[in-house]
Design an enzyme around this catalytic site. Structure first.
Site, PDB file in Angstrom:
ATOM      1  N   GLY A  90      -8.301  -4.164   9.935  1.00  0.00           N
ATOM      2  CA  GLY A  90      -8.249  -5.185  10.985  1.00  0.00           C
ATOM      3  C   GLY A  90      -7.079  -6.135  10.846  1.00  0.00           C
ATOM      4  CB  ALA A  91      -5.744  -8.959  10.405  1.00  0.00           C
ATOM      5  N   GLY A 144       2.189  -2.454  13.947  1.00  0.00           N
ATOM      6  CA  GLY A 144       2.219  -1.336  12.990  1.00  0.00           C
ATOM      7  C   GLY A 144       0.971  -0.479  13.143  1.00  0.00           C
ATOM      8  CG  HIS A 145      -2.885  -2.069  12.100  1.00  0.00           C
ATOM      9  ND1 HIS A 145      -2.757  -3.433  11.951  1.00  0.00           N
ATOM     10  CD2 HIS A 145      -3.261  -1.600  10.890  1.00  0.00           C
ATOM     11  CE1 HIS A 145      -3.059  -3.773  10.697  1.00  0.00           C
ATOM     12  NE2 HIS A 145      -3.358  -2.670  10.034  1.00  0.00           N
ATOM     13  CB  SER A 171       1.900  -6.931   6.163  1.00  0.00           C
ATOM     14  OG  SER A 171       0.787  -7.209   5.352  1.00  0.00           O
ATOM     15  CB  SER A 172      -3.247  -7.806   7.961  1.00  0.00           C
ATOM     16  OG  SER A 172      -3.383  -6.599   8.664  1.00  0.00           O
ATOM     17  NE  ARG A 173      -2.435  -7.604   1.325  1.00  0.00           N
ATOM     18  CZ  ARG A 173      -3.520  -7.903   0.630  1.00  0.00           C
ATOM     19  NH1 ARG A 173      -3.765  -9.146   0.311  1.00  0.00           N
ATOM     20  NH2 ARG A 173      -4.364  -6.949   0.264  1.00  0.00           N
ATOM     21  CD  GLN A 208      -8.913  -1.063   0.434  1.00  0.00           C
ATOM     22  OE1 GLN A 208      -9.593  -0.223   1.003  1.00  0.00           O
ATOM     23  NE2 GLN A 208      -7.642  -1.265   0.747  1.00  0.00           N
ATOM     24  CG  HIS A 220       0.321  -5.575  12.177  1.00  0.00           C
ATOM     25  ND1 HIS A 220       0.889  -4.318  12.051  1.00  0.00           N
ATOM     26  CD2 HIS A 220      -0.240  -5.848  10.965  1.00  0.00           C
ATOM     27  CE1 HIS A 220       0.709  -3.874  10.822  1.00  0.00           C
ATOM     28  NE2 HIS A 220       0.004  -4.771  10.149  1.00  0.00           N
TER      29      HIS A 220
HETATM   30  P1  AMP Z   1      -4.491  -1.970   6.631  1.00  0.00           P
HETATM   31  O1  AMP Z   1      -5.230  -2.522   7.786  1.00  0.00           O
HETATM   32  O2  AMP Z   1      -3.469  -2.896   6.051  1.00  0.00           O
HETATM   33  O3  AMP Z   1      -5.367  -1.313   5.605  1.00  0.00           O
HETATM   34  O4  AMP Z   1      -3.610  -0.791   7.231  1.00  0.00           O
HETATM   35  C1  AMP Z   1      -4.185   0.249   7.969  1.00  0.00           C
HETATM   36  C2  AMP Z   1      -3.150   1.305   8.196  1.00  0.00           C
HETATM   37  O5  AMP Z   1      -2.043   0.757   8.900  1.00  0.00           O
HETATM   38  C3  AMP Z   1      -2.597   1.871   6.867  1.00  0.00           C
HETATM   39  O6  AMP Z   1      -2.419   3.267   7.001  1.00  0.00           O
HETATM   40  C4  AMP Z   1      -1.293   1.150   6.747  1.00  0.00           C
HETATM   41  O7  AMP Z   1      -0.337   1.853   5.983  1.00  0.00           O
HETATM   42  C5  AMP Z   1      -0.864   1.060   8.202  1.00  0.00           C
HETATM   43  N1  AMP Z   1       0.144   0.014   8.361  1.00  0.00           N
HETATM   44  C6  AMP Z   1       0.089  -1.252   7.917  1.00  0.00           C
HETATM   45  N2  AMP Z   1       1.227  -1.909   8.197  1.00  0.00           N
HETATM   46  C7  AMP Z   1       2.032  -1.028   8.831  1.00  0.00           C
HETATM   47  C8  AMP Z   1       3.359  -1.094   9.363  1.00  0.00           C
HETATM   48  N3  AMP Z   1       4.101  -2.197   9.278  1.00  0.00           N
HETATM   49  N4  AMP Z   1       3.863   0.010   9.961  1.00  0.00           N
HETATM   50  C9  AMP Z   1       3.120   1.144  10.050  1.00  0.00           C
HETATM   51  N5  AMP Z   1       1.870   1.281   9.557  1.00  0.00           N
HETATM   52  C10 AMP Z   1       1.344   0.208   8.949  1.00  0.00           C
END
Ligand code: AMP
Length: 289
Positions: free
Chosen positions: A31-32, A36-37, A185-187, A61, A34
């Site tokens: 979640g959160a 990228g997701h 990044s969500s962070r 995790q 963006h």
């Molecule tokens: P997360 O929500 O951070 O666990 O990420 C979920 C998925 O989105 C994971 O496969 C991440 O690698 C991918 N992800 C996160 N940030 C990006 C980004 N900037 N570009 C592409 N994929 C991303």
């Protein structure tokens, strides 16, 4: 978009779809959301008939409980973004739904779990494997889409499906970046304005480091450069910077010939830990613009 919180409801829907020979593309997230997701959602939609996204902040995790507590949660905004991206299904289960009882399964990723994120976040990949396995067993997708920002995670997930002989195609997608080059990044939302500005150095340093290696500078010199840059900023702390073989993540030194190299970094900006990577021998790749 259909939203499911219960496994049995999601399974019933997916069973119907599979009976109609529809292919399922799966995008697991915490979640959160963006862009990228959303790029993963777009890839899943292109490759498959039905796109399923999951939002689940997986407690298993997080080796640092404070990190879990402060992890951003924006469910309403996430739903709006997924609707906009025309995602078909959102699976948003509770912790009890995913883990009705504690899971103690231990996975063995060998070398892959002993370096970089594995070394710096003990137990992290085991927690990732537990949730990915659980989600894969529930969704049983044909393809699952992961971001290359978490480069080592993609390799761990590929190893997991191989070990469990799951018939799921793992698709690695390029990193999406903010206009100043910072990996989305969500962070990033947890950074103060000043920290966010500092984060803008990371892609610049990574491009420079890649150019140094390509021009024949030694790995030691390149590491010195990164160290020297990070140290200039009192609010930044380097966790690791390594040059690896992009195919197996073997850490390289100057005596190891390799034509498919990747530089990976993890560092703290204030209290927030960020990661990034750059493919050194494919500079024109879609990873960086
Ligand atoms: P997360 O929500 O951070 O666990 O990420 C979920 C998925 O989105 C994971 O496969 C991440 O690698 C991918 N992800 C996160 N940030 C990006 C980004 N900037 N570009 C592409 N994929 C991303």
């Amino acid at each position: 978009m259909l939203i499911f919180a219960k496994i049995k409801d999601l399974e019933a829907f997916l069973l119907e779809q599979k009976a109609k020979a529809r292919t399922i593309g799966f995008v697991p997230t915490m979640g959160a959301l963006h862009q990228g997701h959303l790029s993963l959602i777009e890839s899943a939609k292109k490759a498959c008939d039905i796109c399923v996204c999951s939002i689940f902040v997986n407690p298993n995790q997080f080796n640092d409980k404070e990190d879990l507590k402060k992890y951003p949660r924006t469910p309403e905004a996430d739903i709006a973004l997924l609707e906009g991206a025309q995602c078909d299904v959102l699976f948003m289960p509770s912790v009890d739904e995913v883990y009705p009882e504690a899971i103690h399964t231990k996975y063995n990723f060998g070398y892959l779990d002993s370096i970089l994120e594995g070394a710096h976040r003990p137990g992290h990949f085991n927690g990732v494997a537990q949730v990915v396995r659980r989600l894969f067993e529930i969704v049983q997708p044909h393809k699952a889409f992961f971001g290359s920002k978490d480069y080592q995670q993609v390799m761990v997930v590929k190893s997991l499906v191989q070990q469990l002989q799951m018939p799921i195609n793992i698709v690695a997608c390029p990193i999406l970046r903010e206009p100043d080059g910072v990996a989305m990044s969500s962070r990033n939302t947890l950074l103060s304005p000043n920290e966010r500005k500092l984060a803008g150095h990371i892609p610049v340093w990574m491009k420079h480091a890649a150019a140094m290696i390509r021009s024949g500078k030694s790995i030691a010199q390149t590491k010195q450069y990164i160290n020297a840059e990070v140290i200039k900023h009192k609010d930044m702390n380097l966790d690791y910077f390594e040059i690896c073989n992009a195919n197996d993540l073997k850490i390289l030194d100057d005596s190891s010939p390799c034509h498919s190299r990747i530089a990976l970094i993890a560092l703290f900006v204030g209290k927030i830990r960020l990661i990034d990577n750059i493919n050194i021998d494919e500079f024109e790749s879609p990873q960086l613009n």
